[in-house]
Enzyme design. Structure first.
Site, PDB file in Angstrom:
ATOM      1  N   GLU A 340      11.785 -19.681   4.600  1.00  0.00           N
ATOM      2  CA  GLU A 340      12.245 -20.818   5.400  1.00  0.00           C
ATOM      3  C   GLU A 340      11.059 -21.610   5.906  1.00  0.00           C
ATOM      4  OE1 GLU A 340      13.477 -22.862   9.243  1.00  0.00           O
ATOM      5  OE2 GLU A 340      11.870 -21.455   8.800  1.00  0.00           O
ATOM      6  N   ASP A 369      18.868 -19.599  14.285  1.00  0.00           N
ATOM      7  CA  ASP A 369      17.415 -19.709  14.157  1.00  0.00           C
ATOM      8  C   ASP A 369      16.833 -19.943  15.553  1.00  0.00           C
ATOM      9  OD1 ASP A 369      14.811 -20.197  13.422  1.00  0.00           O
ATOM     10  OD2 ASP A 369      15.267 -21.799  12.008  1.00  0.00           O
TER      11      ASP A 369
END
EC number: 3.4.11.1
Length: 536
Positions: A340, A369
């Site tokens: 990511e 997140d």
């Protein structure tokens, strides 16, 4: 009112409120505080197939104290592996192994999905200096910085401006066309202005014209486009030459200096390799109506990544373990994304490689997140576009309302956060899949109003250890972790039982599908950020 009646009232009121356009807090919210108090799970329910018989069971069983134990494991992994868990490093591999083994022990069949990506790690600060017409040394991270995914290099050459458009309000297209480099002297450093097209296109056009290096300076069309920012040439960059980013004022000065010669040094490692996503799903539940939950597992190279994003990964892992024996109506699929931090590479690979019929089976994607920021806010992705203008795909507003309903039930305030493509929901958005999720803040500064809502310190970053060495266990706010882990569990449970609120919104949007599709395509073409960095 009895506890049993309290619970029945809560569920009924909540169901009504979620389907309404405007949600009001349940009138007896204070009475539910006792029910929601952390530390009072019912062991018989937590280990029962009936765990998700109501949306309230799983949040009650998901305890922040257990999530912290998993965070400690991730921190231990980082400590044994050069202080990080970055993609394609031993620390990341150990993180993958930990998640995989934990899931297998709980009874899941686990898929470890490999995918190619370009690993990129700065080894040290860059250097930039003028050698002609007179010596000048420029300051790292004040005058210039790297574009992420630049190649390494050591170049001394004449600086050649490329189709610049200076001044306030400019609409720079510098470097966007091959024609911009007509008569460009090979071996020079191309001085390019930000604007219109992405950084990768500018740098690759320069490389094709024979440039030995590239300096891209900020656009300067507005006051917020003059300084340094986190920018990238992209994971797919193939120009093969070093690229740095500079302030607008420096770019203007260099463009007006006759016969300027600069010496630039870029000290990075960049190599093609592969890394992994970890995917598992509940054994039970409708396989044609999937609720997908995701969190990125990798850290940055600079630190252990315990808030970013050990917090989402560990909470999701604890939730998956609890759900192993549950009986959801809809299948729940969990993903721990790789790379990511390199530009949403793992999640993008996953979605882009799904067959069309498999994409259609994913009814909703939930993204988590950074859910333990020390100076946190309760942020929900703005699915309905009411706060920031850009709506999510049909169904996203319904997911946002579910999260809002949960916070109100808990007596907590919340607010929308922008769909800015900084996390792994991005490719789900591009594929038209309803999404939602939570975020407690990164490098942004908490406002006075937010400090009144959530506590904490106004004028201070939500997470001062964002992307830093200090992002360890001590950086976690356990109150935030508890609240957001419970919210994750609540919405996951709700959708595992029924996706009706999402289905209804998708059906209502059906008549507007063509115009909505055009809006989505336009939105995708205007994306300026993909992950942590600006791409143009």
């Amino acid at each position: 009112m009895s506890n049993k009646n309290n619970l029945r009232y809560a569920l009924g009121a909540l169901a009504l409120s979620v389907s309404a356009a405007s949600l009001a807090a349940p009138s007896e919210a204070q009475q539910f505080t006792e029910f929601w108090t952390p530390g009072k799970p019912n062991p018989s329910i937590c280990k029962s197939p009936l765990l998700v018989s109501t949306p309230l069971g799983l949040p009650r069983c998901l305890q922040a104290s257990n999530v912290v134990k998993r965070l400690q494991k991730l921190e231990d992994i980082a400590s044994l592996n050069d202080g990080n868990r970055a993609a394609a490093t031993p620390g990341y591999q150990a993180s993958v192994d930990y998640v995989k083994q934990t899931l297998q022990k709980a009874g899941y069949k686990v898929s470890v999905q490999p995918f190619p990506f370009t690993a990129y790690y700065p080894k040290g600060p860059g250097s930039l200096s003028a050698t002609v017409p007179q010596p000048v040394t420029y300051e790292w991270e004040k005058d210039f910085t790297y574009l992420s995914q630049t190649e390494a290099g050591d170049v001394t050459a004449k600086v050649v401006p490329v189709d610049l458009s200076l001044g306030a309000g400019n609409t720079s297209t510098s470097g966007c066309e091959a024609e911009d480099f007509a008569n460009f002297p090979a071996g020079s450093i191309a001085l390019i202005q930000r604007g219109t097209c992405n950084f990768e296109q500018k740098a690759e056009n320069a490389a094709a014209a024979g440039a030995a290096g590239v300096i891209i300076f900020n656009q300067g069309n507005t006051d917020d486009r003059k300084g340094l920012e986190n920018v990238t040439v992209g994971e797919s960059y193939e120009g093969g030459i070093p690229v740095i980013f500079a302030t607008y004022d420096n770019g203007v000065a260099w463009s007006q200096t006759p016969d300027l010669q600069l010496h630039l040094v870029v000290d990075v490692v960049r190599k093609k390799t592969e890394t992994y996503n970890v995917v598992a799903e509940t054994r039970r539940g409708n396989p044609n109506n999937v609720v997908m939950v995701g969190a990125h597992l990798d850290s940055v190279f600079e630190g252990p990544g315990i808030n970013d994003n050990g917090s989402g990964s560990a909470a999701q892992l604890e939730m998956a373990v609890l759900l192993a024996k549950a009986l959801p109506v809809n299948k729940v699929r969990f993903a721990w994304w790789g790379a990511e931090e390199a530009g949403l590479v793992g999640s993008t690979h996953y979605v882009q490689n799904l067959a069309p019929e498999e994409k259609k089976k994913i009814k909703a994607y939930l993204n988590f997140d950074m859910i333990g920021s020390p100076n946190f806010g309760n942020f929900i992705y703005d699915g309905d576009g009411s706060d920031f203008g850009l709506q999510g795909p049909p169904g996203s507003a319904a997911i946002e309302r579910l999260f809002e309903a949960y916070f109100r039930l808990r007596g907590q305030q919340s607010e929308g956060t922008e769909i800015d493509f900084r996390s792994d929901y991005a490719e789900f958005f591009n594929s038209g899949i309803a999404f939602g999720g939570l975020f407690t803040g990164a490098e942004g500064l908490k406002t006075e109003e937010q400090a009144q809502k959530y506590g904490g310190t106004a004028g201070k970053a939500y997470d001062e250890c964002y992307h830093s060495k200090c992002d360890g266990i001590a950086n976690i706010n356990q109150d935030a972790l508890e609240i957001h882990s419970d919210a994750m569990a609540f919405v996951t449970s709700w959708l595992s039982l029924s996706t009706k609120v999402v289905d209804d919104e998708i059906a209502a949007a059906g008549q507007k599908a063509q115009s909505r599709s055009l809006q989505m395509q336009k939105s995708a073409s205007q994306i300026e950020r993909w992950g942590h960095d600006f791409i143009k």
